[in-house]
Scaffold this active site. Sequence first.
Site, PDB file in Angstrom:
ATOM      1  N   ASP A   1     -38.161  29.411  24.190  1.00 14.19           N
ATOM      2  CA  ASP A   1     -37.560  28.664  23.089  1.00 14.19           C
ATOM      3  C   ASP A   1     -38.328  27.354  22.996  1.00 14.19           C
ATOM      4  O   ASP A   1     -38.302  26.536  23.915  1.00 14.19           O
ATOM      5  CB  ASP A   1     -36.077  28.404  23.371  1.00 14.19           C
ATOM      6  CG  ASP A   1     -35.366  27.725  22.210  1.00 14.19           C
ATOM      7  OD1 ASP A   1     -35.972  26.846  21.561  1.00 14.19           O
ATOM      8  OD2 ASP A   1     -34.188  28.034  21.969  1.00 14.19           O
TER       9      ASP A   1
ATOM     10  N   ASP B   1     -42.935  33.506  22.634  1.00 13.88           N
ATOM     11  CA  ASP B   1     -42.028  33.643  21.495  1.00 13.88           C
ATOM     12  C   ASP B   1     -40.619  33.835  22.030  1.00 13.88           C
ATOM     13  O   ASP B   1     -40.429  34.334  23.150  1.00 13.88           O
ATOM     14  CB  ASP B   1     -42.425  34.832  20.617  1.00 13.88           C
ATOM     15  CG  ASP B   1     -41.859  34.739  19.215  1.00 13.88           C
ATOM     16  OD1 ASP B   1     -42.615  34.410  18.288  1.00 13.88           O
ATOM     17  OD2 ASP B   1     -40.650  34.983  19.039  1.00 13.88           O
TER      18      ASP B   1
ATOM     19  N   ASN C   1     -46.940  26.578  17.246  1.00 13.14           N
ATOM     20  CA  ASN C   1     -46.752  27.198  15.937  1.00 13.14           C
ATOM     21  C   ASN C   1     -45.306  27.594  15.650  1.00 13.14           C
ATOM     22  O   ASN C   1     -44.943  27.809  14.494  1.00 13.14           O
ATOM     23  CB  ASN C   1     -47.659  28.435  15.854  1.00 13.14           C
ATOM     24  CG  ASN C   1     -47.359  29.305  14.675  1.00 13.14           C
ATOM     25  OD1 ASN C   1     -47.643  28.954  13.536  1.00 13.14           O
ATOM     26  ND2 ASN C   1     -46.766  30.467  14.927  1.00 13.14           N
TER      27      ASN C   1
ATOM     28  N   TYR D   1     -36.217  21.487   6.510  1.00 17.47           N
ATOM     29  CA  TYR D   1     -37.549  21.986   6.842  1.00 17.47           C
ATOM     30  C   TYR D   1     -38.622  20.958   6.500  1.00 17.47           C
ATOM     31  O   TYR D   1     -39.518  20.673   7.306  1.00 17.47           O
ATOM     32  CB  TYR D   1     -37.796  23.287   6.079  1.00 17.47           C
ATOM     33  CG  TYR D   1     -39.113  23.955   6.376  1.00 17.47           C
ATOM     34  CD1 TYR D   1     -39.279  24.721   7.526  1.00 17.47           C
ATOM     35  CD2 TYR D   1     -40.190  23.838   5.497  1.00 17.47           C
ATOM     36  CE1 TYR D   1     -40.481  25.350   7.800  1.00 17.47           C
ATOM     37  CE2 TYR D   1     -41.402  24.463   5.765  1.00 17.47           C
ATOM     38  CZ  TYR D   1     -41.539  25.210   6.916  1.00 17.47           C
ATOM     39  OH  TYR D   1     -42.732  25.828   7.188  1.00 17.47           O
TER      40      TYR D   1
ATOM     41  N   LYS E   1     -41.254  19.022   9.095  1.00 20.89           N
ATOM     42  CA  LYS E   1     -42.705  19.202   9.013  1.00 20.89           C
ATOM     43  C   LYS E   1     -43.415  17.877   8.712  1.00 20.89           C
ATOM     44  O   LYS E   1     -44.563  17.671   9.152  1.00 20.89           O
ATOM     45  CB  LYS E   1     -43.053  20.250   7.960  1.00 20.89           C
ATOM     46  CG  LYS E   1     -42.557  21.654   8.331  1.00 20.89           C
ATOM     47  CD  LYS E   1     -43.099  22.126   9.680  1.00 20.89           C
ATOM     48  CE  LYS E   1     -42.753  23.568   9.971  1.00 20.89           C
ATOM     49  NZ  LYS E   1     -43.322  24.049  11.248  1.00 20.89           N
TER      50      LYS E   1
ATOM     51  N   THR F   1     -45.148  35.759   6.107  1.00 20.21           N
ATOM     52  CA  THR F   1     -44.754  35.800   7.510  1.00 20.21           C
ATOM     53  C   THR F   1     -43.327  36.336   7.595  1.00 20.21           C
ATOM     54  O   THR F   1     -42.707  36.654   6.572  1.00 20.21           O
ATOM     55  CB  THR F   1     -44.800  34.400   8.139  1.00 20.21           C
ATOM     56  OG1 THR F   1     -43.797  33.573   7.521  1.00 20.21           O
ATOM     57  CG2 THR F   1     -46.169  33.747   7.958  1.00 20.21           C
TER      58      THR F   1
END
Length: 265
Positions: A61, A36, A88, A154, A158, A189
């Site tokens: 990163d 992370d 993820n 976004y 995706k 989240t």
Amino acid sequence: MRFTDQSIIVTGAGSGIGRAAATLFAAEGGRVVVADVTEGADDTARMITDAGGTAVATRMDAGVEDDVVRTVALACDRFGGLDILFANAGISGGMANIFDTDVALITEVLRINLVGPYLAIKHGAPEIAKRGKGAIVLTASVAGLRSGAGSPAYSASKAGVINLAAVAAQQLSGSNVRVNALCPGLTETGMTKPTFDYARSADKMDRLGRLNPLHRGAQPDELAKVALFLASDDASYVNGQALAVDGGLSSSHPVTRQDYGKTAV
């Protein structure tokens, strides 16, 4: 114990779905590289080791190639190779429309959300192939399936991830490395925390997820369990697919819905 002694990388593992997946992989015997960009990686790794599992944390990163190369090398050096990679990591990029979205913002969203999974496949798949079989799971989104679940930046990123999973599955033909995309719906989240916090404070939790047939949002472990399924031998014949885990949201075109047991109005 589906993942006994398997070497696993989870990116974006400092919180949310990534943290839930990393802890579940470890609980089923996996040896996990917890990656992370934040110090949350250290916290997740500590949670795993405190529970008796095996994990090592690294700052990464997802959209920087050198970081990805280093993380894959860490898994190979520490755990003798690589069996599974759960790409993820991602960011939301806010909710601005097309006309108000700065080019620098959409570039950054694409760098992390789409270039990141591309780099994971580029550098992770050859190592997984050396094991004779394995799996890569990419976190996409229902926002990548159709409009209405995210910002333009976004959603476009995706949608790219979903196509990338299909292309990668084809280009890895004969390697026995499977690539699939997980498409979460509304999930609690770090990315959605402000929305859930507001709903709780305003006593409006019943409005979250009200457009899906289950009438609720998801918890991270509900998505993580599906990621583990896709990574496991239980999904040995699932390849190149995008699996929506959204409470049924994407199962319908917009309609006036009649709730079970109620009279239509």
